[in-house]
Design an enzyme around this catalytic site. Structure first.
Site, PDB file in Angstrom:
ATOM      1  N   TYR A  16       0.811  -1.217   0.000  1.00 39.56           N
ATOM      2  CA  TYR A  16       0.000   0.000   0.000  1.00 39.56           C
ATOM      3  C   TYR A  16       0.848   1.274   0.000  1.00 39.56           C
ATOM      4  O   TYR A  16       0.393   2.325   0.427  1.00 39.56           O
ATOM      5  CB  TYR A  16      -0.933  -0.005   1.216  1.00 39.56           C
ATOM      6  CG  TYR A  16      -1.834  -1.217   1.279  1.00 39.56           C
ATOM      7  CD1 TYR A  16      -2.681  -1.546   0.219  1.00 39.56           C
ATOM      8  CD2 TYR A  16      -1.827  -2.050   2.396  1.00 39.56           C
ATOM      9  CE1 TYR A  16      -3.492  -2.661   0.275  1.00 39.56           C
ATOM     10  CE2 TYR A  16      -2.653  -3.169   2.456  1.00 39.56           C
ATOM     11  CZ  TYR A  16      -3.479  -3.467   1.399  1.00 39.56           C
ATOM     12  OH  TYR A  16      -4.284  -4.573   1.454  1.00 39.56           O
ATOM     13  N   SER A 123      12.914  16.507  27.347  1.00 37.54           N
ATOM     14  CA  SER A 123      12.688  15.980  25.991  1.00 37.54           C
ATOM     15  C   SER A 123      11.241  16.100  25.558  1.00 37.54           C
ATOM     16  O   SER A 123      10.948  16.412  24.399  1.00 37.54           O
ATOM     17  CB  SER A 123      13.127  14.510  25.922  1.00 37.54           C
ATOM     18  OG  SER A 123      14.509  14.398  26.109  1.00 37.54           O
ATOM     19  N   HIS A 171     -33.301  -8.317  11.515  1.00 36.22           N
ATOM     20  CA  HIS A 171     -32.915  -9.699  11.846  1.00 36.22           C
ATOM     21  C   HIS A 171     -32.726 -10.525  10.584  1.00 36.22           C
ATOM     22  O   HIS A 171     -32.869 -11.759  10.603  1.00 36.22           O
ATOM     23  CB  HIS A 171     -33.952 -10.365  12.760  1.00 36.22           C
ATOM     24  CG  HIS A 171     -34.287  -9.565  13.972  1.00 36.22           C
ATOM     25  ND1 HIS A 171     -33.504  -9.539  15.106  1.00 36.22           N
ATOM     26  CD2 HIS A 171     -35.326  -8.716  14.214  1.00 36.22           C
ATOM     27  CE1 HIS A 171     -34.047  -8.737  15.998  1.00 36.22           C
ATOM     28  NE2 HIS A 171     -35.146  -8.213  15.485  1.00 36.22           N
ATOM     29  N   SER A 295     -11.452 -14.001  -9.644  1.00 35.88           N
ATOM     30  CA  SER A 295     -11.073 -15.253  -8.996  1.00 35.88           C
ATOM     31  C   SER A 295     -10.044 -15.953  -9.873  1.00 35.88           C
ATOM     32  O   SER A 295     -10.093 -15.854 -11.100  1.00 35.88           O
ATOM     33  CB  SER A 295     -12.298 -16.160  -8.818  1.00 35.88           C
ATOM     34  OG  SER A 295     -11.914 -17.481  -8.499  1.00 35.88           O
ATOM     35  N   ARG A 335       6.795  10.349  35.172  1.00 34.25           N
ATOM     36  CA  ARG A 335       7.229   9.989  33.801  1.00 34.25           C
ATOM     37  C   ARG A 335       7.624   8.532  33.731  1.00 34.25           C
ATOM     38  O   ARG A 335       8.318   8.024  34.611  1.00 34.25           O
ATOM     39  CB  ARG A 335       8.438  10.853  33.395  1.00 34.25           C
ATOM     40  CG  ARG A 335       9.095  10.500  32.047  1.00 34.25           C
ATOM     41  CD  ARG A 335       8.140  10.735  30.931  1.00 34.25           C
ATOM     42  NE  ARG A 335       8.801  10.900  29.650  1.00 34.25           N
ATOM     43  CZ  ARG A 335       8.356  10.360  28.516  1.00 34.25           C
ATOM     44  NH1 ARG A 335       7.300   9.567  28.546  1.00 34.25           N
ATOM     45  NH2 ARG A 335       8.932  10.601  27.366  1.00 34.25           N
ATOM     46  N   THR A 341       7.279   4.607  22.640  1.00 32.79           N
ATOM     47  CA  THR A 341       7.215   3.645  21.536  1.00 32.79           C
ATOM     48  C   THR A 341       5.803   3.538  20.968  1.00 32.79           C
ATOM     49  O   THR A 341       5.617   3.270  19.778  1.00 32.79           O
ATOM     50  CB  THR A 341       7.723   2.253  21.992  1.00 32.79           C
ATOM     51  OG1 THR A 341       7.868   1.392  20.861  1.00 32.79           O
ATOM     52  CG2 THR A 341       6.763   1.613  22.995  1.00 32.79           C
ATOM     53  N   LEU A 343       3.600   6.125  20.794  1.00 34.96           N
ATOM     54  CA  LEU A 343       3.402   7.311  19.960  1.00 34.96           C
ATOM     55  C   LEU A 343       4.064   7.166  18.594  1.00 34.96           C
ATOM     56  O   LEU A 343       3.568   7.703  17.602  1.00 34.96           O
ATOM     57  CB  LEU A 343       3.964   8.547  20.673  1.00 34.96           C
ATOM     58  CG  LEU A 343       3.132   9.079  21.834  1.00 34.96           C
ATOM     59  CD1 LEU A 343       3.920  10.116  22.633  1.00 34.96           C
ATOM     60  CD2 LEU A 343       1.827   9.685  21.326  1.00 34.96           C
TER      61      LEU A 343
END
Length: 456
Positions: A16, A123, A171, A295, A335, A341, A343
């Protein structure tokens, strides 16, 4: 597709690649570094503007121009150099500081105090603002336009099919008719609500030091109102200031954004499954592409692959975002690093959504309504008129109205003649009898078309 794409482990960078390449400038390692550089330089410029910081005199236009060029011209070679530095010192943000010191020293020959680069920053002061800008850009320039595109294409379907009657299925069984436009409008309204909510979610940021109290700032320059200075810097980035944090911005807004995306995705997934089902019963046909193969063994197949692809990728995106939404709200004491990791995978989660959005748009473009099948399906189910008949009987105080119609129709094959003959036996006013005689499965539609007009 290049060699890297064909050997990539993730389909995001492989199969992709073309569908997700728009995200690389934002969520790649290079993209994150570029936004961090931007924050560091903007912070340095902001510091230089404060009269109290005599050790960092106000920058002239020449210095500002050079700093701006370092930010704007940041390239892959610069990013690779930062990664070399990181390999030595094992700290990503510190490596950015060293890179900037080297870069600025080369450009300005130490005409400014380089120790004010990353001054009093932890940081996450840099990281949280970098991610805030990334998400701001992603929402504005990628997600909202894609959501808008999907909504507009679905709106076209709603308008085009607003008067086309279909047999409803509750249904999975034959039920009170609707119109295809009205049924698709249900999804449209839900998506429009989420888009409205999504646009209003505040993107937050902070720059307040090691544990959010400006400790180092206050020691160095006690006469500066750092709380106000922080607010001005953050809001100047076009995001909302968060005044209360630990070492990290707590990510609540990211959770809110992700939860909204998940809701939109689930609505779209619901849409995908309904359209897939309509295709399977021939309510919709798909345009034939002579070059496509449905197919590897069955030559006749025209599969609803776009809706299936979209469904699968929405599921992947939602599962990652769900974990992120739950995890990012939690951090031990002032903290821990478990959010870092997570994020870094924001781009992965968004990528799967982008793939899904583009797939569903492709699928919608291939749809053609099959009016003949819709008509035939309705014509085969005259028993659905048991609902209005027994309702009119109730109005006229005919006892056991529901039970009479239940005995007559439940599990039985009912046709037009049986319905009309039964109506003739009813002891109700002639006008109401004529009203029932005019009903067919094709016109028993209530307010369907009128409701659609309201949303359009």
């Amino acid at each position: 597709m290049n060699v890297f794409s064909i050997t990539a482990i993730s389909p995001i960078d492989g199969r992709y690649f073309e569908m997700t390449s728009i995200l690389k400038k934002l969520f790649s390692e290079y993209g994150l570094l570029k936004f961090r550089i931007k924050i560091e330089i903007l912070w340095l410029k902001q510091l230089s503007m404060h009269a109290e910081l005599k050790e960092l005199p106000s920058f002239n236009q020449s210095i500002i121009k050079i700093l701006t060029e370092i930010e704007e011209n940041f390239n892959e070679e610069d990013a690779l150099y930062i990664k070399i530095l990181e390999k030595k010192n094992q700290h990503d943000v510190k490596s950015i500081e060293y890179f900037l010191k080297n870069k600025i020293q080369m450009q300005l020959n130490c005409s400014i105090n380089l120790e004010f680069i990353h001054f009093s920053c932890t940081s996450d002061d840099i990281n949280n603002l970098a991610y805030a800008l990334i998400l701001k850009d992603t929402r504005k320039n990628i997600l909202i336009p894609l959501w808008d595109n999907i909504i507009q294409e679905i709106k076209k379907m709603v308008f085009k099919y607003k008067n086309i009657a279909i047999l409803s299925r509750t249904h999975g069984q034959a039920a009170t008719p609707s119109t295809m436009g009205k049924e698709i409008a249900n999804f449209l309204y839900r998506m429009m609500r989420q888009l409205k909510i999504f646009k209003k979610i505040d993107i937050l940021g902070k720059i307040n030091g090691t544990v959010g109290n400006y400790n180092a700032h206050h020691v160095a320059y006690p006469n500066i109102n750092w709380h106000k200075f922080s607010q001005e810097f953050v809001t100047g980035l076009g995001i909302k200031w968060n005044p209360f944090t630990t070492q990290i911005e707590p990510h609540d807004y990211i959770s809110e954004l992700l939860d909204c995306i998940i809701r939109f995705n689930n609505i779209l997934l619901d849409f995908n499954r309904d359209i897939w089902s309509y295709i399977s019963i021939n309510y919709f046909n798909q345009n034939v592409n002579e070059n496509e193969v449905g197919s590897s063994i069955m030559p006749h197949k025209i599969n609803p692959i776009d809706f299936e692809n979209s469904e699968g990728n929405l599921g992947l995106s939602n599962s990652i975002m769900q974990h992120m939404s739950n995890k990012l709200l939690i951090s031990r004491w002032q903290r821990d690093l478990s959010d870092s990791t997570v994020l870094r995978n924001l781009g992965v989660a968004v990528s799967y959504s982008v793939i899904a959005y583009k797939s569903v748009l492709s699928g919608i473009s291939k749809l053609q309504i099959n009016k003949k099948v819709l008509f035939t399906d309705l014509e085969m189910h005259w028993e659905i008129l048991a609902e209005p008949i027994q309702t009119m009987m109730r109005k006229n105080n005919i006892k056991n109205s529901y039970e009479i119609l239940k005995k007559m129709t439940r599990g039985k094959k009912i046709n037009q003649k049986l319905i009309r003959d039964f109506i003739n036996t009813l002891n109700i006013p002639d006008q109401e009898k004529r009203q029932l005689q005019l009903l067919t499965p094709h016109n028993y539609l209530g307010y369907a078309s009128r409701i659609v007009d309201e949303i359009i």
